[in-house]
Design an enzyme around this catalytic site. Structure first.
Site, PDB file in Angstrom:
ATOM      1  N   GLY A   1       0.784  -1.233   0.000  1.00 36.30           N
ATOM      2  CA  GLY A   1       0.000   0.000   0.000  1.00 36.30           C
ATOM      3  C   GLY A   1       0.814   1.280   0.000  1.00 36.30           C
ATOM      4  O   GLY A   1       0.375   2.296   0.549  1.00 36.30           O
TER       5      GLY A   1
ATOM      6  N   ASN B   1       1.330   3.271  -2.523  1.00 36.63           N
ATOM      7  CA  ASN B   1       0.555   4.287  -3.255  1.00 36.63           C
ATOM      8  C   ASN B   1      -0.614   4.786  -2.412  1.00 36.63           C
ATOM      9  O   ASN B   1      -0.929   5.978  -2.432  1.00 36.63           O
ATOM     10  CB  ASN B   1       0.061   3.726  -4.591  1.00 36.63           C
ATOM     11  CG  ASN B   1       1.132   3.797  -5.656  1.00 36.63           C
ATOM     12  OD1 ASN B   1       1.488   4.879  -6.108  1.00 36.63           O
ATOM     13  ND2 ASN B   1       1.676   2.648  -6.029  1.00 36.63           N
TER      14      ASN B   1
ATOM     15  N   MET C   1      -5.022  -6.483  -6.415  1.00 38.93           N
ATOM     16  CA  MET C   1      -4.595  -7.545  -7.327  1.00 38.93           C
ATOM     17  C   MET C   1      -5.715  -8.500  -7.752  1.00 38.93           C
ATOM     18  O   MET C   1      -5.449  -9.651  -8.075  1.00 38.93           O
ATOM     19  CB  MET C   1      -3.444  -8.343  -6.692  1.00 38.93           C
ATOM     20  CG  MET C   1      -2.212  -7.505  -6.381  1.00 38.93           C
ATOM     21  SD  MET C   1      -1.568  -6.623  -7.818  1.00 38.93           S
ATOM     22  CE  MET C   1      -0.800  -7.976  -8.691  1.00 38.93           C
ATOM     23  N   ARG C   2      -6.963  -8.040  -7.748  1.00 38.01           N
ATOM     24  CA  ARG C   2      -8.062  -8.865  -8.250  1.00 38.01           C
ATOM     25  C   ARG C   2      -8.678  -8.203  -9.473  1.00 38.01           C
ATOM     26  O   ARG C   2      -8.815  -6.971  -9.493  1.00 38.01           O
ATOM     27  CB  ARG C   2      -9.187  -9.019  -7.199  1.00 38.01           C
ATOM     28  CG  ARG C   2      -8.775  -9.616  -5.888  1.00 38.01           C
ATOM     29  CD  ARG C   2      -8.284 -11.026  -6.003  1.00 38.01           C
ATOM     30  NE  ARG C   2      -9.235 -11.946  -6.584  1.00 38.01           N
ATOM     31  CZ  ARG C   2      -8.939 -13.212  -6.890  1.00 38.01           C
ATOM     32  NH1 ARG C   2      -7.723 -13.685  -6.659  1.00 38.01           N
ATOM     33  NH2 ARG C   2      -9.842 -13.997  -7.427  1.00 38.01           N
TER      34      ARG C   2
ATOM     35  N   ASN D   1      -7.015   3.866 -11.494  1.00 39.36           N
ATOM     36  CA  ASN D   1      -6.014   2.839 -11.171  1.00 39.36           C
ATOM     37  C   ASN D   1      -4.639   3.382 -11.509  1.00 39.36           C
ATOM     38  O   ASN D   1      -4.494   4.237 -12.383  1.00 39.36           O
ATOM     39  CB  ASN D   1      -6.280   1.585 -12.014  1.00 39.36           C
ATOM     40  CG  ASN D   1      -5.264   0.487 -11.769  1.00 39.36           C
ATOM     41  OD1 ASN D   1      -4.937   0.163 -10.622  1.00 39.36           O
ATOM     42  ND2 ASN D   1      -4.741  -0.104 -12.832  1.00 39.36           N
TER      43      ASN D   1
ATOM     44  N   HIS E   1      -0.853   2.031 -12.774  1.00 34.53           N
ATOM     45  CA  HIS E   1      -0.181   0.865 -13.352  1.00 34.53           C
ATOM     46  C   HIS E   1       1.275   1.245 -13.634  1.00 34.53           C
ATOM     47  O   HIS E   1       1.538   2.335 -14.159  1.00 34.53           O
ATOM     48  CB  HIS E   1      -0.876   0.443 -14.649  1.00 34.53           C
ATOM     49  CG  HIS E   1      -0.257  -0.770 -15.255  1.00 34.53           C
ATOM     50  ND1 HIS E   1      -0.399  -2.026 -14.702  1.00 34.53           N
ATOM     51  CD2 HIS E   1       0.540  -0.929 -16.340  1.00 34.53           C
ATOM     52  CE1 HIS E   1       0.282  -2.898 -15.428  1.00 34.53           C
ATOM     53  NE2 HIS E   1       0.864  -2.257 -16.421  1.00 34.53           N
TER      54      HIS E   1
ATOM     55  N   SER F   1       1.354   5.058 -15.159  1.00 32.77           N
ATOM     56  CA  SER F   1       0.152   5.710 -15.698  1.00 32.77           C
ATOM     57  C   SER F   1      -0.967   5.636 -14.671  1.00 32.77           C
ATOM     58  O   SER F   1      -1.150   4.609 -14.021  1.00 32.77           O
ATOM     59  CB  SER F   1      -0.339   4.978 -16.958  1.00 32.77           C
ATOM     60  OG  SER F   1       0.703   4.772 -17.889  1.00 32.77           O
TER      61      SER F   1
ATOM     62  N   ASP G   1     -11.465  -4.107 -19.712  1.00 32.62           N
ATOM     63  CA  ASP G   1     -10.226  -4.811 -20.060  1.00 32.62           C
ATOM     64  C   ASP G   1      -9.107  -4.356 -19.128  1.00 32.62           C
ATOM     65  O   ASP G   1      -8.956  -3.151 -18.870  1.00 32.62           O
ATOM     66  CB  ASP G   1      -9.836  -4.530 -21.514  1.00 32.62           C
ATOM     67  CG  ASP G   1     -10.693  -5.343 -22.477  1.00 32.62           C
ATOM     68  OD1 ASP G   1     -11.236  -6.382 -22.052  1.00 32.62           O
ATOM     69  OD2 ASP G   1     -10.831  -4.907 -23.633  1.00 32.62           O
ATOM     70  N   VAL G   2      -8.306  -5.300 -18.663  1.00 27.32           N
ATOM     71  CA  VAL G   2      -7.319  -4.990 -17.632  1.00 27.32           C
ATOM     72  C   VAL G   2      -6.316  -3.923 -18.105  1.00 27.32           C
ATOM     73  O   VAL G   2      -5.830  -3.965 -19.238  1.00 27.32           O
ATOM     74  CB  VAL G   2      -6.613  -6.286 -17.152  1.00 27.32           C
ATOM     75  CG1 VAL G   2      -5.681  -6.841 -18.213  1.00 27.32           C
ATOM     76  CG2 VAL G   2      -5.889  -6.078 -15.854  1.00 27.32           C
ATOM     77  N   ASP G   3      -6.092  -2.945 -17.219  1.00 27.58           N
ATOM     78  CA  ASP G   3      -5.130  -1.862 -17.471  1.00 27.58           C
ATOM     79  C   ASP G   3      -5.432  -1.081 -18.747  1.00 27.58           C
ATOM     80  O   ASP G   3      -4.514  -0.639 -19.460  1.00 27.58           O
ATOM     81  CB  ASP G   3      -3.684  -2.397 -17.487  1.00 27.58           C
ATOM     82  CG  ASP G   3      -3.305  -3.012 -16.149  1.00 27.58           C
ATOM     83  OD1 ASP G   3      -3.790  -2.526 -15.116  1.00 27.58           O
ATOM     84  OD2 ASP G   3      -2.548  -3.994 -16.138  1.00 27.58           O
TER      85      ASP G   3
HETATM   86  C1  GRF Z   1       2.441  -0.490  -7.805  1.00 25.63           C
HETATM   87  O1  GRF Z   1       3.587  -0.620  -8.615  1.00 25.63           O
HETATM   88  C2  GRF Z   1       1.225  -0.206  -8.643  1.00 25.63           C
HETATM   89  O2  GRF Z   1       1.510   0.571  -9.767  1.00 25.63           O
HETATM   90  C3  GRF Z   1       0.794  -1.577  -9.074  1.00 25.63           C
HETATM   91  O3  GRF Z   1       1.048  -2.395  -7.963  1.00 25.63           O
HETATM   92  C4  GRF Z   1       2.080  -1.825  -7.166  1.00 25.63           C
HETATM   93  C5  GRF Z   1       1.496  -1.660  -5.808  1.00 25.63           C
HETATM   94  O4  GRF Z   1       2.437  -1.134  -4.888  1.00 25.63           O
HETATM   95  N1  GRF Z   1      -0.574  -1.558  -9.518  1.00 25.63           N
HETATM   96  P1  GRF Z   1       1.936  -0.523  -3.522  1.00 25.63           P
HETATM   97  O5  GRF Z   1       1.089  -1.585  -2.843  1.00 25.63           O
HETATM   98  O6  GRF Z   1       1.137   0.701  -3.826  1.00 25.63           O
HETATM   99  O7  GRF Z   1       3.171  -0.227  -2.752  1.00 25.63           O
END
Ligand code: GRF
Length: 217
Positions: free
Chosen positions: A15, A17, A93-94, A110, A112, A139, A146-148
């Site tokens: 976490g 971010n 991650m789901r 989101n 990525h 990004s 569709d994913v990402d």
């Molecule tokens: C990050 O690189 C984010 O871009 C990706 O998963 C990672 C998560 O990292 N979707 P954190 O849990 O935010 O440290």
């Protein structure tokens, strides 16, 4: 007084971010407030940070639901119960069902770790290195089924160095993630992002200013 949009952040792991968004939201003039940090994993370390920050947390495990639709419906109910108006996926991650994605269309974003539309999906840094690209990055985009995929709100690029490993590249990209996610959320929360088809248009007057100095808006 700053009008604040209520935000739910969805995580699955450390976490970092989410932490950058929580820190941004602590500024008095930031237009968003974190009302919930939700994880599908009880052992996500990011939950500890959120609890210590006094933010409501919830764990909804996908393993407790027979299918994706019912898992998503449970999350959706919890997110709405906390009064969220926007959702930030931050290392969640789901895969999400199209029903929840459509229900939150243009209100779910989101991050990525690639310069989309390149390197969607997992193992982005490994694949970027294998492809020999000279620029990598991250990004923030509105979420689509569709994913990402989805209209891109903000991106940041970093050079790929000759001796980079997936880990060293990931670390450099992550620093940029922590910069652009709060900027993108600010723009969305202030209604400064317009979606037209597959593209997002940001109010030009604030784009350069916010990227040069994320605290200036
Ligand atoms: C990050 O690189 C984010 O871009 C990706 O998963 C990672 C998560 O990292 N979707 P954190 O849990 O935010 O440290």
């Amino acid at each position: 007084m700053t009008l604040r949009q209520n935000v739910a952040i969805l995580i699955s792991g450390r976490g970092s971010n989410m932490q950058s968004l929580v820190r941004a939201c602590s500024a008095p003039d930031y237009p968003a407030k974190v009302v919930l940090v939700l994880s599908n994993k009880a052992d996500a370390t990011g939950l500890d940070y959120a609890r210590e920050a006094g933010i409501a947390t919830a764990v909804i495990s996908h393993k407790d639901y027979p299918d994706r639709a019912s898992f998503d419906a449970a999350m959706d109910a919890e997110i709405r119960r906390h009064g969220a108006e926007l959702i930030c996926l931050a290392g969640f991650m789901r895969l999400l069902d199209s029903r929840i994605i459509e229900a939150w269309r243009d209100r779910m974003i989101n991050i990525h770790p690639s310069l989309l539309p390149s390197f969607r999906g997992l193992d982005t840094h490994e694949r970027a290195l294998e492809a020999g690209v000279k620029l990598a990055g991250c990004s923030v985009h509105f979420v689509r089924p569709d994913v990402d995929t989805g209209p891109i709100i903000a991106q940041a690029a970093v050079p790929v160095l000759p001796d980079d490993t997936p880990d060293s590249l990931a670390a450099r990209v992550l620093e940029q993630e922590h910069m652009i996610y709060p900027v993108a959320l600010r723009l969305v929360a202030e209604g400064r992002v317009r979606v037209e088809g597959d593209r997002a248009f940001v109010d030009a007057s604030c784009t350069m200013r916010s990227l040069r100095n994320p605290d200036s808006l």
